[in-house]
Enzyme design. Sequence first.
Site, PDB file in Angstrom:
ATOM      1  N   GLU A  42     -11.796   6.833  -5.077  1.00  0.00           N
ATOM      2  CA  GLU A  42     -11.853   6.377  -3.687  1.00  0.00           C
ATOM      3  C   GLU A  42     -13.282   6.584  -3.173  1.00  0.00           C
ATOM      4  O   GLU A  42     -13.987   7.484  -3.627  1.00  0.00           O
ATOM      5  CB  GLU A  42     -10.851   7.197  -2.854  1.00  0.00           C
ATOM      6  CG  GLU A  42     -10.670   6.724  -1.446  1.00  0.00           C
ATOM      7  CD  GLU A  42     -10.003   5.357  -1.352  1.00  0.00           C
ATOM      8  OE1 GLU A  42     -10.343   4.632  -0.400  1.00  0.00           O
ATOM      9  OE2 GLU A  42      -9.165   5.016  -2.198  1.00  0.00           O
TER      10      GLU A  42
ATOM     11  N   ARG B 209      -3.926   6.948  -3.824  1.00  0.00           N
ATOM     12  CA  ARG B 209      -3.565   5.706  -3.145  1.00  0.00           C
ATOM     13  C   ARG B 209      -3.177   4.648  -4.179  1.00  0.00           C
ATOM     14  O   ARG B 209      -3.762   4.582  -5.249  1.00  0.00           O
ATOM     15  CB  ARG B 209      -4.742   5.194  -2.315  1.00  0.00           C
ATOM     16  CG  ARG B 209      -5.089   6.070  -1.130  1.00  0.00           C
ATOM     17  CD  ARG B 209      -6.381   5.567  -0.472  1.00  0.00           C
ATOM     18  NE  ARG B 209      -6.696   6.225   0.763  1.00  0.00           N
ATOM     19  CZ  ARG B 209      -7.431   7.338   0.878  1.00  0.00           C
ATOM     20  NH1 ARG B 209      -7.914   7.923  -0.207  1.00  0.00           N
ATOM     21  NH2 ARG B 209      -7.682   7.871   2.060  1.00  0.00           N
TER      22      ARG B 209
ATOM     23  N   CYS C  81      -7.217   2.798 -12.680  1.00  0.00           N
ATOM     24  CA  CYS C  81      -7.560   3.937 -11.828  1.00  0.00           C
ATOM     25  C   CYS C  81      -9.043   3.862 -11.455  1.00  0.00           C
ATOM     26  O   CYS C  81      -9.864   3.402 -12.241  1.00  0.00           O
ATOM     27  CB  CYS C  81      -7.316   5.252 -12.559  1.00  0.00           C
ATOM     28  SG  CYS C  81      -5.605   5.609 -12.922  1.00  0.00           S
TER      29      CYS C  81
ATOM     30  N   ARG D  96       2.706   4.645 -16.711  1.00  0.00           N
ATOM     31  CA  ARG D  96       2.777   4.056 -18.051  1.00  0.00           C
ATOM     32  C   ARG D  96       3.992   4.565 -18.837  1.00  0.00           C
ATOM     33  O   ARG D  96       4.513   3.881 -19.708  1.00  0.00           O
ATOM     34  CB  ARG D  96       1.491   4.388 -18.808  1.00  0.00           C
ATOM     35  CG  ARG D  96       1.368   3.790 -20.160  1.00  0.00           C
ATOM     36  CD  ARG D  96       1.242   2.279 -20.222  1.00  0.00           C
ATOM     37  NE  ARG D  96       0.095   1.807 -19.502  1.00  0.00           N
ATOM     38  CZ  ARG D  96       0.111   0.734 -18.705  1.00  0.00           C
ATOM     39  NH1 ARG D  96       1.205   0.036 -18.542  1.00  0.00           N
ATOM     40  NH2 ARG D  96      -0.967   0.350 -18.078  1.00  0.00           N
TER      41      ARG D  96
ATOM     42  N   ARG E  46       0.832  -1.204   0.000  1.00  0.00           N
ATOM     43  CA  ARG E  46       0.000   0.000   0.000  1.00  0.00           C
ATOM     44  C   ARG E  46       0.859   1.243   0.000  1.00  0.00           C
ATOM     45  O   ARG E  46       1.944   1.266   0.545  1.00  0.00           O
ATOM     46  CB  ARG E  46      -0.878   0.030   1.256  1.00  0.00           C
ATOM     47  CG  ARG E  46      -2.039  -0.932   1.261  1.00  0.00           C
ATOM     48  CD  ARG E  46      -3.081  -0.614   0.210  1.00  0.00           C
ATOM     49  NE  ARG E  46      -3.370   0.813   0.090  1.00  0.00           N
ATOM     50  CZ  ARG E  46      -4.318   1.458   0.747  1.00  0.00           C
ATOM     51  NH1 ARG E  46      -5.096   0.834   1.580  1.00  0.00           N
ATOM     52  NH2 ARG E  46      -4.500   2.749   0.553  1.00  0.00           N
TER      53      ARG E  46
ATOM     54  N   ARG F 286      -2.065   6.007   8.163  1.00  0.00           N
ATOM     55  CA  ARG F 286      -1.473   4.837   8.826  1.00  0.00           C
ATOM     56  C   ARG F 286      -0.204   5.232   9.566  1.00  0.00           C
ATOM     57  O   ARG F 286       0.905   4.873   9.154  1.00  0.00           O
ATOM     58  CB  ARG F 286      -1.160   3.741   7.794  1.00  0.00           C
ATOM     59  CG  ARG F 286      -2.358   3.050   7.164  1.00  0.00           C
ATOM     60  CD  ARG F 286      -3.234   2.282   8.153  1.00  0.00           C
ATOM     61  NE  ARG F 286      -2.554   1.291   8.954  1.00  0.00           N
ATOM     62  CZ  ARG F 286      -2.484  -0.011   8.662  1.00  0.00           C
ATOM     63  NH1 ARG F 286      -3.058  -0.483   7.598  1.00  0.00           N
ATOM     64  NH2 ARG F 286      -1.846  -0.819   9.478  1.00  0.00           N
TER      65      ARG F 286
ATOM     66  N   TYR G 107       3.598   5.828   3.080  1.00  0.00           N
ATOM     67  CA  TYR G 107       2.622   6.911   3.269  1.00  0.00           C
ATOM     68  C   TYR G 107       3.407   8.211   3.339  1.00  0.00           C
ATOM     69  O   TYR G 107       4.219   8.403   4.242  1.00  0.00           O
ATOM     70  CB  TYR G 107       1.802   6.676   4.536  1.00  0.00           C
ATOM     71  CG  TYR G 107       0.895   5.482   4.372  1.00  0.00           C
ATOM     72  CD1 TYR G 107      -0.412   5.655   3.937  1.00  0.00           C
ATOM     73  CD2 TYR G 107       1.345   4.196   4.600  1.00  0.00           C
ATOM     74  CE1 TYR G 107      -1.245   4.561   3.740  1.00  0.00           C
ATOM     75  CE2 TYR G 107       0.531   3.097   4.404  1.00  0.00           C
ATOM     76  CZ  TYR G 107      -0.768   3.288   3.974  1.00  0.00           C
ATOM     77  OH  TYR G 107      -1.582   2.209   3.769  1.00  0.00           O
TER      78      TYR G 107
END
Length: 122
Positions: free
Chosen positions: A78, A90, A75, A63, A7, A116, A108
Amino acid sequence: MSVRGIRGAITVDTNEKEPILKATLEMLHAIVADNNIQPDDICSVFITVTNDLDDTFPAVAIRQMSGWELVPLMCALEVPVKGSLARCIRLMVTVNTDKTQAEIKHVYLGGAQVLRPDLTQS
C-alpha cells in the site's frame, strides 16, 4: 453482465503469518458471502498490505482455498502515507456480476472500519 470491483479491508494486531492469513480469509469469506459470488465469477484479486506487514503473502491463504486455484492473485505494498492506518490488508476483488454498483457490498472489518464508515455495515 458487468465487471465490478468489491473493496475490503481488515487490520491485524501483529506482523505474524497466522494472523495475516486468518484475517485475509475472514475478509474474503465476508466479501463472497455478502455478495453471493463464486470463484468462477472472479476476474482477479488485488491485495495490498501496509509496509509493517511483511511476514507472509496474504495470497497464500486464498490460493489454498478449494476452487480458488485458478483465480489470478497479486500482492503489493500500500502507498505509505504518513499517519495512515497501520497493519492493514486491503482487497480489490474484480467480479463478473449482474449486480449494479449500488448493490455491491464492500467489507471493512476490525480497525479498517474507520477507512469507510459510510460503507461499514452495522
